[in-house]
Design a protein around this motif. Structure first.
Motif, PDB file in Angstrom:
ATOM      1  N   HIS A  74      32.552  36.678  43.518  1.00  0.00           N
ATOM      2  CA  HIS A  74      32.275  38.092  43.761  1.00  0.00           C
ATOM      3  C   HIS A  74      32.250  38.874  42.450  1.00  0.00           C
ATOM      4  CE1 HIS A  74      32.329  41.938  45.908  1.00  0.00           C
ATOM      5  NE2 HIS A  74      33.261  42.326  45.046  1.00  0.00           N
ATOM      6  N   TYR A  75      33.144  38.509  41.531  1.00  0.00           N
ATOM      7  CA  TYR A  75      33.213  39.215  40.250  1.00  0.00           C
ATOM      8  C   TYR A  75      32.466  38.475  39.133  1.00  0.00           C
ATOM      9  CZ  TYR A  75      36.751  42.061  42.522  1.00  0.00           C
ATOM     10  OH  TYR A  75      37.409  42.912  43.387  1.00  0.00           O
ATOM     11  N   SER A  76      31.671  37.474  39.519  1.00  0.00           N
ATOM     12  CA  SER A  76      30.872  36.694  38.552  1.00  0.00           C
ATOM     13  C   SER A  76      31.741  36.095  37.446  1.00  0.00           C
ATOM     14  CB  SER A  76      29.761  37.569  37.945  1.00  0.00           C
ATOM     15  OG  SER A  76      28.908  38.077  38.947  1.00  0.00           O
ATOM     16  N   ILE A  77      32.896  35.576  37.847  1.00  0.00           N
ATOM     17  CA  ILE A  77      33.807  34.924  36.912  1.00  0.00           C
ATOM     18  C   ILE A  77      33.550  33.420  36.947  1.00  0.00           C
ATOM     19  CG2 ILE A  77      36.221  34.453  36.348  1.00  0.00           C
ATOM     20  CD1 ILE A  77      36.929  37.134  37.697  1.00  0.00           C
ATOM     21  N   LEU A 132      39.803  48.672  39.034  1.00  0.00           N
ATOM     22  CA  LEU A 132      39.195  49.136  40.274  1.00  0.00           C
ATOM     23  C   LEU A 132      39.911  50.347  40.848  1.00  0.00           C
ATOM     24  CD1 LEU A 132      38.660  45.763  42.221  1.00  0.00           C
ATOM     25  CD2 LEU A 132      36.900  47.129  41.072  1.00  0.00           C
ATOM     26  N   ALA A 133      39.140  51.251  41.449  1.00  0.00           N
ATOM     27  CA  ALA A 133      39.735  52.260  42.322  1.00  0.00           C
ATOM     28  C   ALA A 133      40.207  51.538  43.584  1.00  0.00           C
ATOM     29  CB  ALA A 133      38.700  53.320  42.686  1.00  0.00           C
ATOM     30  N   PRO A 134      41.334  51.951  44.174  1.00  0.00           N
ATOM     31  CA  PRO A 134      41.841  51.244  45.352  1.00  0.00           C
ATOM     32  C   PRO A 134      40.816  51.068  46.466  1.00  0.00           C
ATOM     33  CG  PRO A 134      43.492  52.757  44.537  1.00  0.00           C
ATOM     34  CD  PRO A 134      42.251  53.009  43.726  1.00  0.00           C
ATOM     35  N   THR A 135      39.945  52.049  46.657  1.00  0.00           N
ATOM     36  CA  THR A 135      38.955  51.930  47.728  1.00  0.00           C
ATOM     37  C   THR A 135      38.023  50.738  47.527  1.00  0.00           C
ATOM     38  OG1 THR A 135      37.574  53.530  46.539  1.00  0.00           O
ATOM     39  CG2 THR A 135      38.961  54.374  48.320  1.00  0.00           C
ATOM     40  N   LYS A 136      37.907  50.276  46.289  1.00  0.00           N
ATOM     41  CA  LYS A 136      37.043  49.132  46.001  1.00  0.00           C
ATOM     42  C   LYS A 136      37.636  47.816  46.498  1.00  0.00           C
ATOM     43  CE  LYS A 136      33.546  51.040  43.832  1.00  0.00           C
ATOM     44  NZ  LYS A 136      32.135  50.908  44.317  1.00  0.00           N
ATOM     45  N   TYR A 137      38.940  47.810  46.779  1.00  0.00           N
ATOM     46  CA  TYR A 137      39.542  46.592  47.308  1.00  0.00           C
ATOM     47  C   TYR A 137      38.868  46.179  48.624  1.00  0.00           C
ATOM     48  CZ  TYR A 137      43.488  47.728  44.169  1.00  0.00           C
ATOM     49  OH  TYR A 137      44.271  48.033  43.097  1.00  0.00           O
ATOM     50  N   ASP A 176      40.729  30.990  31.001  1.00  0.00           N
ATOM     51  CA  ASP A 176      41.802  31.467  31.882  1.00  0.00           C
ATOM     52  C   ASP A 176      41.212  32.439  32.891  1.00  0.00           C
ATOM     53  OD1 ASP A 176      44.062  32.387  33.172  1.00  0.00           O
ATOM     54  OD2 ASP A 176      45.279  32.454  31.354  1.00  0.00           O
ATOM     55  N   VAL A 177      40.857  31.913  34.051  1.00  0.00           N
ATOM     56  CA  VAL A 177      40.239  32.746  35.088  1.00  0.00           C
ATOM     57  C   VAL A 177      41.204  33.818  35.581  1.00  0.00           C
ATOM     58  CG1 VAL A 177      38.611  30.981  35.853  1.00  0.00           C
ATOM     59  CG2 VAL A 177      40.885  31.089  36.886  1.00  0.00           C
ATOM     60  N   ARG A 178      42.506  33.565  35.459  1.00  0.00           N
ATOM     61  CA  ARG A 178      43.472  34.563  35.934  1.00  0.00           C
ATOM     62  C   ARG A 178      43.369  35.854  35.128  1.00  0.00           C
ATOM     63  NH1 ARG A 178      48.403  30.440  35.454  1.00  0.00           N
ATOM     64  NH2 ARG A 178      47.227  30.130  33.533  1.00  0.00           N
ATOM     65  N   GLN A 179      43.270  35.705  33.802  1.00  0.00           N
ATOM     66  CA  GLN A 179      43.154  36.894  32.969  1.00  0.00           C
ATOM     67  C   GLN A 179      41.839  37.622  33.222  1.00  0.00           C
ATOM     68  OE1 GLN A 179      45.488  38.328  30.952  1.00  0.00           O
ATOM     69  NE2 GLN A 179      46.827  36.804  31.926  1.00  0.00           N
ATOM     70  N   GLU A 180      40.789  36.868  33.475  1.00  0.00           N
ATOM     71  CA  GLU A 180      39.502  37.511  33.780  1.00  0.00           C
ATOM     72  C   GLU A 180      39.582  38.271  35.100  1.00  0.00           C
ATOM     73  OE1 GLU A 180      35.731  35.951  32.976  1.00  0.00           O
ATOM     74  OE2 GLU A 180      36.485  34.237  31.830  1.00  0.00           O
ATOM     75  N   LEU A 181      40.262  37.683  36.079  1.00  0.00           N
ATOM     76  CA  LEU A 181      40.426  38.375  37.361  1.00  0.00           C
ATOM     77  C   LEU A 181      41.225  39.661  37.157  1.00  0.00           C
ATOM     78  CD1 LEU A 181      40.012  38.397  40.412  1.00  0.00           C
ATOM     79  CD2 LEU A 181      42.112  37.047  40.639  1.00  0.00           C
ATOM     80  N   ILE A 182      42.274  39.599  36.375  1.00  0.00           N
ATOM     81  CA  ILE A 182      43.075  40.793  36.077  1.00  0.00           C
ATOM     82  C   ILE A 182      42.190  41.885  35.474  1.00  0.00           C
ATOM     83  CG2 ILE A 182      44.846  41.712  34.526  1.00  0.00           C
ATOM     84  CD1 ILE A 182      46.343  39.039  34.931  1.00  0.00           C
ATOM     85  N   SER A 183      41.335  41.495  34.538  1.00  0.00           N
ATOM     86  CA  SER A 183      40.506  42.496  33.860  1.00  0.00           C
ATOM     87  C   SER A 183      39.555  43.190  34.818  1.00  0.00           C
ATOM     88  CB  SER A 183      39.719  41.845  32.720  1.00  0.00           C
ATOM     89  OG  SER A 183      38.711  40.973  33.222  1.00  0.00           O
TER      90      SER A 183
END
Length: 326
Positions: A183-186, A204-209, A192-199
């Motif tokens: 979804h985030y094109s990672i 994100l604005a909460p509504t984007k969750y 380290d995919v975890r750090q990329e996911l964090i970034s």
């Protein structure tokens, strides 16, 4: 000819409809919403501008009454929001009456005139109890930090947590890890995919969750155990909100004579075929008290506002000829 104004005002959008006394739709305008809690000035300007556009080419002097259903206009903030809405209303429709309620009240009254419940699950989630058109009990609807369990934003947040736990070896494997990365094109082969996911997630604005919610429901339908567990927990919480609303009604208004007849399921997750709706219906069918209720199809909440506007001057609107376009 008399006109009546109804409004459905939320944080995301403002919808205003004007009908005449024959039930014909004369104007329907949408505009930006407004949050009176976080940005009262912006809310005032947005609603005022949308009302002005709705009244274009119509004689404001023919407006007999209006009703605004406003998100957040519960007891705690009613006086503040009512004062602001009365001010902008009188500046554009002098001499006509305006009443105000929460958006939950117009959502229920648009569908049912009987005592009963509204269970709503969209971006947020809330269970409500109504008697004689009055909201007398509610459970949840407390926002993404404190509640809204089972709603789209909550589903998305739980999906992100599950993916992070799987990637970080803190939780079980789930297909959500792969779908969230995609979804985030990672690139799953990144250092380290975890750090990329964090970034991605922490900006994100909460509504984007809520954009992750469809990934969760799709994975649940496909049999992913983690995603299915999230959906099951959400469905449990939504049905619990109905019981909570009934208990709140007894505590807040013990003399109301609340005798529920109808149940309105509203919001995208419950008004369309979803796995959340399927699980909620299973739980309702298994509960003797809830199973006795009659399901009533949700209607456009703004119809509830229009009915209340007419009732202010003792008029009953005929069936709206263009209700389907609202």
């Amino acid at each position: 000819m008399a006109f009546f104004v109804g409004a459905d005002i939320g944080g995301t959008s403002t919808k205003i409809a004007i009908v005449d006394d024959s039930g014909a739709l004369r104007s329907y305008v949408t505009g930006p919403g407004g949050n009176f809690r976080t940005a009262p000035g912006e809310a005032f300007a947005n609603i005022s501008g949308t009302l002005a556009r709705a009244l274009e080419n119509l004689d404001a002097g023919s407006v007999q009454a209006g009703h605004f259903g406003v998100a957040g206009a519960g007891a705690a903030r009613y006086e503040e929001i009512n004062r602001a809405c009365q001010e902008l209303w009188s500046s554009q429709v002098p001499g006509a009456r305006l009443s105000l309620s929460s958006d939950l009240e117009i959502a229920y009254s648009a569908a049912s005139k009987n005592d009963g419940f509204l269970l709503l699950a969209g971006t947020g989630a809330v269970g409500c109890a109504f008697t004689q058109g009055k909201l007398i009990g509610r459970s949840d609807g407390m926002g993404w930090i404190l509640g809204d369990v089972g709603a789209g934003l909550w589903l998305g947040r739980m999906g992100l947590e599950a993916a992070a736990k799987a990637l970080d070896y803190r939780g079980p494997h789930t297909s959500l890890a792969d779908s969230v990365l995609a979804h985030y094109s990672i690139d799953p082969n990144s250092l380290d995919v975890r750090q990329e996911l964090i970034s991605h997630v922490y900006d994100l604005a909460p509504t984007k969750y809520g954009e992750i919610a469809p990934l969760v429901t799709a994975a649940a339908v496909a049999g992913d155990a983690v995603a299915l567990g999230i959906v099951e927990s959400g469905a449990d919480a939504l049905v619990t909100a109905l019981s909570g609303a009934a208990r709140d009604a007894l505590v807040r208004d013990p003399g109301s004579g609340f005798a529920p007849v109808d149940l309105v399921l509203a919001g995208t997750l419950l008004s369309t075929p979803t796995v959340i709706k399927e699980k909620v219906l299973e739980r309702i069918a298994a509960d003797p008290a809830l199973a006795r209720l009659t399901f009533v199809e949700p209607q456009a909440p703004i119809c509830g506002s229009l009915d209340r506007a007419a009732a202010l001057v003792g008029f009953t609107l005929p069936a709206l000829s263009d209700a389907g376009s609202l």
